[in-house]
Design an enzyme around this catalytic site. Sequence first.
Site, PDB file in Angstrom:
ATOM      1  N   LYS A 106       2.821   9.561   8.231  1.00  6.01           N
ATOM      2  CA  LYS A 106       2.013   9.271   9.422  1.00  6.01           C
ATOM      3  C   LYS A 106       2.474   9.901  10.748  1.00  6.01           C
ATOM      4  CE  LYS A 106      -0.766   5.488   7.789  1.00  6.01           C
ATOM      5  NZ  LYS A 106      -0.451   5.016   6.445  1.00  6.01           N
ATOM      6  N   PHE A 159       0.858  -1.189   0.000  1.00  6.81           N
ATOM      7  CA  PHE A 159       0.000   0.000   0.000  1.00  6.81           C
ATOM      8  C   PHE A 159       0.889   1.232   0.000  1.00  6.81           C
ATOM      9  CE2 PHE A 159      -2.357   3.510   1.844  1.00  6.81           C
ATOM     10  CZ  PHE A 159      -3.517   3.474   1.087  1.00  6.81           C
ATOM     11  N   ASP A 165       9.306   2.652   1.515  1.00  9.00           N
ATOM     12  CA  ASP A 165       8.154   3.414   1.987  1.00  9.00           C
ATOM     13  C   ASP A 165       8.040   3.165   3.484  1.00  9.00           C
ATOM     14  OD1 ASP A 165       5.740   4.510   2.682  1.00  9.00           O
ATOM     15  OD2 ASP A 165       4.649   3.732   0.942  1.00  9.00           O
TER      16      ASP A 165
END
Length: 401
Positions: A255, A141, A226
């Site tokens: 995040k 993702f 990532d």
Amino acid sequence: MGERFHTHAALDAACHLSTYARKPALFVRGDGMRLYDDDGREYLDFLAGIGVVNLGHAHPVVAEAVAAQMHRLVHVSNLYYVEHRAELAERLSALAGGGWKAFFCNSGTEAVEGAIKLVRKWGKARRGPSCFGIVAAERSFHGRTFGALSATGQASKQDAFAPLLPGFTHVALNDIDALEAAVTAETCAVLLEPVQGEGGVYPCNPDYLAAARRICDERDVLLIFDEVQCGLFRTGTAFAWQGYGVRPDVMTLAKALANGLPAGALLASGTAAEAFAPGDHGSTFGGGPVIAAAALATLGALESEALGKNAARIGEVLQASLRAFGTRTGRIVEVRGRGLMVGAELAESNAQQIAAALLEHGIVAGAVGERILRFLPPLVAGEAEVSRLTDTLDAVLGAAS
Ligand SMILES: *Cc1c(COP(=O)(O)O)cnc(C)c1O
């Protein structure tokens, strides 16, 4: 659930595009690992806003840094120098071992978009116009905008929006031969999450990440990690790749970077750090002084409170407790993860139901699909909170039989 909740939920459903099936809780306040709803009921937060509030809710050091900067200067754009931005870039580079240059944006998907543009420009300069391929992993993702969505290895999130960006191939995670075969002369980068998050918490094997580094070096291809979810001390080290001892050329963060305020970063080192020229990329808001102050305060507190160490230790406790629970009850068949990024694979296809029941019992946890419970608590979690989770799982999974 009070009347205020039902009125609010009806308003919410009536006036939003239908992108989320929200869970029945209206949170109004948070403190550390605790959340409180509009009735004053307390919850233990094992999701941290999807791996975002790593310091816990309403951390005073971040609140004060933000408030002070809000009163001083909020925005002038990236056309001028502002306080905190360069200090933040320098701090991130130091945390990652030095030699990194940063670009700041507002979210994870934007950091991935920036990475895609950077490695394409690098590849074309290196080997000509057809060198724009990116090899990514199945079940990965990387975000919801078109570039990051094209990088994502999940057809269910992509199919309705085709055609996607060309140039992406997806390989099974942890299959070294598949990676060897997928990297060609037209590949400019390999993109991996060291620990897959949204896909269901699947860590890369150490020999796989080492092989990815070797393959990229041998074929003159950039390695992008990532770290949007697994970065910033969640797995114990500042960045998950440090726990593997495999350094990428490019990495993405978001995040937890500003403990809940929107912040993203693209970091590059070596020749990748020289690929962009003025005008190639930009962001109106990215790296503004308020967000940069929040991020600096966040990084400072993560370090001074030694939360990486705590994440590693409590992560072990959480995984061991979930494994013991699985062995005792047969309700959990596998526990995966690193640090406080933990997934529990259930024996039955009832993850959404179990997460809903946990919420009713005052525990906020995530579910991925129908089989996997996901735990991403703030890194301040302790043994008492883990015990309360397993006690609650006992009550909930017992009742679900
Ligand atoms: C959440 C996530 C993203 C996307 O971040 P947004 O801020 O939601 O755009 C990208 N990559 C990974 C690994 C993520 O976990």
